[in-house]
Design an enzyme around this catalytic site. Structure first.
Site: not given
Ligand code: M6R
Length: 612
Positions: A2, A27, A74, A100-101, A485, A489, A492, A508, A607
């Site tokens: 909203c 939004r 929303w 909103n809320g 993760e 990072k 990547e 292992h 992205k």
């Molecule tokens: O848009 P999404 O969250 O669905 O994307 C999933 C992955 O492609 C995304 O998390 C990717 O691993 C990133 N580049 C990680 O930083």
């Protein structure tokens, strides 16, 4: 979600309000409306669908007047429909309100009001507020609108931001915020109110950010703010000249760096309007959320990349707190395998972009193969996952530009914890335990800010990573997905080969890789598994591995030969994955910067991965 815009001016308000609504479209919403108080009292227009529909309706039948409020809705209580769209009116149309809320106790209030003869036109919680105001003003016709708002607000439980106009006084708007954002825009001979700065940027660059519990009265000539105790209050004026706050890098060299630093705010935004004083507000997950969650006996999560790892943390949360099975699937695998659908399954997708092809395909397959309900946790309202899922929870992290996901990740964690609490409530989570978790969530922005303050230390550590070819990341329990993760990072954006492992798996296989060239990163908060992790770290140390341990003061892990310890702030044990993710983001970022790779646009990656 909203959005609110209000204007009290000396020119026609309609165009200002419409422009504001268009700027709130990002939004996400399902209907829109506007009310303006003119010579004939309050008139309103409401439409379902895009703001353009409202635009067209206003083009055909404009609203005249200099004071008005407008809203994008929303749906949380009541389906998307004109009758449920805001503004809501009461008192034979003499009061109009946008909200909103979520009002938690609206059912009780609605019943009381009905018994007093009140007739409701909508299924919303918001309409209750309009009738409460009317009731106050009927009881005491001399009462100022602002006093009526204050009195009505005392009866509301939940989170809200609202703006009200009255036909009795076309020269003012009264607005209030409790748990939902609201800003005041200051003009010359006109003033404005909105849920979000971008809505008002075309008309002003001077803003006053209201504080929790503030009530404000706006006229064209000035504004007055009262705090929670009903004392007049002075709030600082800010000059905001950037347009959306998202689209430019500000003083940061990279979007990724900016987005990492936005996390105290984005975590706050993910929570805002979704938690009451001591409870998670259920309708935050959508109109049918209660019914869907009542029937949920099992959860399957499907996602890719970082979003998959946040889902992996949720498995620990859901199975521990809600006691129901939670299966977490890599979407690209799930879509091509035969699977069994547990009874009463909720299918949850997690995605920053909402367009990831594999996740979308997984959702479609789930819908065809017997999953009863679907929910997406997503950062882009106008996305395929949001459109095609039964329920959607918007992450509110703002536009994430860098390919590496950071602020959307922490918002996903928040969303998953809120979902866990709602499921756990059905499994007997006590009100005390829920209040404890909500309090910890409320403190999270502050703890995230403390974690960000580790940056100088981590920047210095990155120098020890920049020339590495490989790195291992270890964690146990809730921290295992955090290790995954952290490794993702680093690889990547710095192109260093990195692997995440459950620390118990070391012997292992991966232990064979450890030598004095191999940095081993461990995430080790002082929880019930820390002794096990310490034993695993000894295995690394005795092979001359270089250990970098992220741990809190309770872990008992101390620096020594070959062991660097970064002290991470203490946080509620269940929320530790959120906080420990932050230093690993910073480590990856600074390593990439030192190596000279493009932290925002790493090679070969996109992205939004809209292809298989
Ligand atoms: O848009 P999404 O969250 O669905 O994307 C999933 C992955 O492609 C995304 O998390 C990717 O691993 C990133 N580049 C990680 O930083």
């Amino acid at each position: 979600m909203c959005g609110i815009v209000g204007a009290v001016t000396s020119r026609q308000a309609q165009a200002i309000l419409l422009a504001g609504l268009h700027r709130l479209e990002y939004r996400g919403y399902d209907s829109a409306g506007m009310a303006i108080v003119g010579e004939n009292g309050i008139e309103r227009r409401r439409t379902v669908g895009n703001v353009q529909e409202l635009d067209d309706a206003l083009m055909a039948a404009p609203l005249a007047g200099v004071t008005g409020i407008a809203h994008t809705r929303w749906a949380t209580h009541g389906v998307p429909a004109v009758s449920n769209a805001h503004p809501h009116v009461a008192g034979d149309g003499r009061i109009a309100l946008v909200h909103n809320g979520i009002i938690e106790n609206y059912e009780r209030l609605r019943e009381e009001l009905k018994q007093g003869g009140c007739r409701f036109e909508s299924d919303t919680d918001s309409e209750v507020i309009a009738h409460l105001l009317d009731e106050c003003l009927r009881r005491n016709p001399e009462m100022e609108l602002r006093d009526a708002v204050r009195e009505a607000a005392r009866r509301l439980e939940g989170a809200f931001a609202l703006a009200v106009i009255s036909a009795n006084d076309p020269s003012r708007i009264v607005a209030m915020r409790v748990g939902s954002p609201l800003v005041v825009g200051l003009g010359i001979g006109e003033n404005f109110v909105a849920s979000d700065v971008p809505a008002l940027r075309p008309v002003t660059d001077r803003f006053l950010i209201l504080e929790e519990g503030d009530l404000v009265e706006l006229t064209a000539a000035g504004i007055t703010v009262w705090d929670f105790q009903d004392e007049t209050a002075v709030r600082t004026t800010l000059r905001i000249t950037t347009d959306t706050g998202d689209a430019d890098r500000g003083n940061y060299r990279h979007y990724m760096h900016k987005e990492i630093h936005e996390q105290p705010q984005t975590v706050r935004d993910a929570l805002e309007g979704r938690v009451g004083r001591a409870r998670v507000l259920e309708p935050a997950f959508g109109v049918n959320a209660s019914a869907v969650l009542d029937g949920t006996r099992a959860v399957t999560i499907a996602a890719c990349g970082t979003s998959y790892y946040t889902g992996c943390v949720a498995r620990y949360w859901i199975e521990e707190l809600a006691g129901i099975p939670c299966n977490v699937e890599i979407a690209s695998e799930f879509r091509y395998r035969k699977f069994v659908v547990p009874d009463g399954s909720l299918f949850v997708t997690i995605s920053q972009s909402g367009e990831t092809a594999d996740t979308l395909a997984a959702l479609r397959i789930a819908q065809e193969t017997g999953f009863e309900h679907s929910l997406t946790l997503c950062n882009v309202p106008v996305s395929s996952l949001v459109r095609e899922s039964e329920l959607a929870f918007m992450l509110h992290a703002g536009t994430e530009v860098a390919v590496a996901s950071t602020k959307a990740t922490t918002a996903q964690f928040v969303a998953l914890m809120l979902l866990t609490i709602l499921l756990a409530r059905r499994a007997g989570l006590t009100a005390e335990r829920e209040a404890e978790l909500v309090a910890a969530l409320r403190q999270l922005p502050e703890v995230v800010a403390q974690a960000l303050a580790l940056e100088p230390r981590i920047r210095a550590l990155a120098e020890q990573f920049m020339d590495c070819h490989h790195a291992l990341f270890l964690g146990r329990g809730l921290q295992y997905p955090v290790a995954l993760e952290g490794a993702l990072k680093l690889k990547e954006i710095s192109y260093i080969h990195a692997e995440g492992y459950p620390a118990g798996e070391l012997k292992h296989g991966p232990l064979a890789l450890v030598d004095d060239d191999m940095p081993v990163v461990a995430v080790a908060p002082g929880n019930e598994l820390v002794e096990k992790v310490r034993a695993n770290l000894e295995e690394v140390r005795s092979r001359s591995g270089r250990l970098y341990v992220f741990a809190d003061a309770d872990s008992g892990i101390v620096e020594g030969e070959g062991v660097t310890v970064v002290e991470v702030p203490r946080v509620h044990e269940l929320l530790a994955p959120i906080v420990y993710t932050i230093p690993l983001q910073l480590l990856a970022y600074h390593t990439a910067v030192l190596k000279g790779t493009d932290a925002d646009r790493p090679r070969n990656l996109a992205k939004s991965v809209t292809v298989e």
